[in-house]
Design a protein around this motif. Structure first.
Motif, PDB file in Angstrom:
ATOM      1  N   PHE A  94      35.482   7.742  18.047  1.00 60.37           N
ATOM      2  CA  PHE A  94      36.365   8.340  17.054  1.00 60.37           C
ATOM      3  C   PHE A  94      37.816   8.087  17.439  1.00 60.37           C
ATOM      4  CE2 PHE A  94      32.660  11.179  17.845  1.00 60.37           C
ATOM      5  CZ  PHE A  94      31.905  10.763  16.759  1.00 60.37           C
ATOM      6  N   ILE A 137      35.847   6.445  12.244  1.00 62.77           N
ATOM      7  CA  ILE A 137      34.611   7.035  12.753  1.00 62.77           C
ATOM      8  C   ILE A 137      33.579   5.931  12.948  1.00 62.77           C
ATOM      9  CG2 ILE A 137      32.747   8.660  12.280  1.00 62.77           C
ATOM     10  CD1 ILE A 137      34.723  10.200  10.485  1.00 62.77           C
ATOM     11  N   THR A 163      29.538  15.732  14.545  1.00 60.45           N
ATOM     12  CA  THR A 163      30.563  14.864  13.966  1.00 60.45           C
ATOM     13  C   THR A 163      31.057  15.424  12.639  1.00 60.45           C
ATOM     14  OG1 THR A 163      29.499  12.946  15.002  1.00 60.45           O
ATOM     15  CG2 THR A 163      31.070  12.511  13.228  1.00 60.45           C
TER      16      THR A 163
END
Length: 347
Positions: free
Chosen positions: A56, A69, A82
């Motif tokens: 990330f 991402i 996440t």
């Protein structure tokens, strides 16, 4: 996202997976039983790769910003971590960019349904004609276990065969039961749609059919040979890939595929390295370069609205000298890691 030369890039840009559904696929992490010397070789091979660790990231350039991402394309309960971290950012974003959005997926499904020749070669030599009897026996058995009868498997296009070998029979059953792969990309799109945030594809719907154009028959055959060894222990491979992904160590997956092919494919090291070069060029590098323009354009438009954008795509597209992060950095973007508790260490 698999997981051996070419799959290491479609999966390990495409089929990284640890399904979580009614039926659980059980395997073991192959790193745990790997001789220490070989594991050290893998880690040494991954050293020095830019941005090799972390999933990330934030890219900033003036008033523009992109949240990046690295995704994992199959289901796993850990995706909830996440989504807890990035769901609010998606809600506030001007756009979510993904490899393929709902429209592209629908067009792809329609095309494959209406035109079987996209996956099946009705005219060229069959796979039994291209491989030795022993090779075809092993290959046809592996494909049958994945629900592909020999009469159909014999005429499948090589790139599709290589992809299918990276999905274990158990995983195929899970996908069938779920109706989809249930990967992180799915959750990102679902969240954006719920928030009314536009979803934009980074590439055309038919990209998958153009990636392997220009390969020689020998390259196609070696692609399958390189994929065969791990097909026999695909559940173990899936667990290994999933654990590496959630540890934020995606590039180690790539090198694992290389060394696995060195040991078990029957190809020479030079042939394996050529497969890896082709895989990286076709499945990652070319696509990464094509994605920079839509990423920058979306970020610029968002900045005009006082917003940022979120981009989610396979984790192996992030690292490397031709990875998205280095390409953005070369164009003046400042790159910084984002930490998500319970997943890797963000750096």
């Amino acid at each position: 996202m698999r997981l051996k030369p070419f799959l290491t890039a479609i999966f390990a840009a495409m089929f990284l997976a640890l399904p979580a559904a009614a039926q659980e696929c059980v395997g073991k992490n192959l790193f745990d039983s790997m001789p220490p010397a070989r594991l050290a070789e893998l880690r040494a091979a991954a050293e020095g790769v830019p941005y090799r660790h972390g999933l990330f990231w934030r890219a900033e350039k003036g008033e523009q910003h992109i949240t990046l991402i690295g995704t994992y394309h199959f289901a796993d309960l850990r995706h909830a971590l996440t989504m807890d971290r990035f769901g609010p950012q998606i809600d506030a974003a001007a756009t979510l960019l993904v490899e393929a959005g709902p429209e592209e997926e629908a067009r792809l499904t329609q095309a494959m349904t209406s035109d079987p020749t996209l996956l099946v070669d009705p005219e060229g030599p069959t796979l039994p004609e291209r491989f030795t009897d022993d090779e075809w026996k092993s290959l046809s058995s592996a494909l049958e276990a994945r629900g592909l009868p020999v009469v159909i498997a014999s005429r499948l296009r090589p790139w599709y065969v290589a992809v299918m070998l990276g999905v274990s029979p158990c995983m195929m059953q899970v996908i069938k039961e779920r109706g989809d792969a249930g990967g992180l990309d799915h959750f990102l799109v679902e969240r954006a749609e719920a928030a009314g945030v536009p979803v934009q594809a980074l590439e055309p719907w038919d990209t998958v059919f153009t990636l392997f154009e220009g390969m020689t028959p020998k390259e196609e055959e070696d692609m399958i040979r390189a994929a065969m060894p791990a097909a026999e222990y695909a559940d173990d491979y899936a667990v290994t890939l999933a654990d590496a992904y959630f540890a934020g160590d995606s590039w180690l997956i790539w090198e694992f595929g290389r060394f696995d092919a060195y040991d078990n494919s029957g190809l020479t090291r030079a042939e394996v390295d050529e497969q890896m070069r082709l895989a990286q060029e076709k499945l990652m590098d070319q696509r990464n370069k094509n994605w920079i323009k839509p990423l920058e354009q979306a970020a610029a438009e968002a900045a005009g609205q006082g917003k940022g954008v979120v981009a989610g795509f396979g984790a192996l597209h992030l690292p490397g000298t031709s990875g998205v992060l280095r390409l953005l950095e070369n164009r003046g973007w400042t790159i910084s890691p984002i930490t998500v508790e319970g997943i890797g260490d963000g750096g």
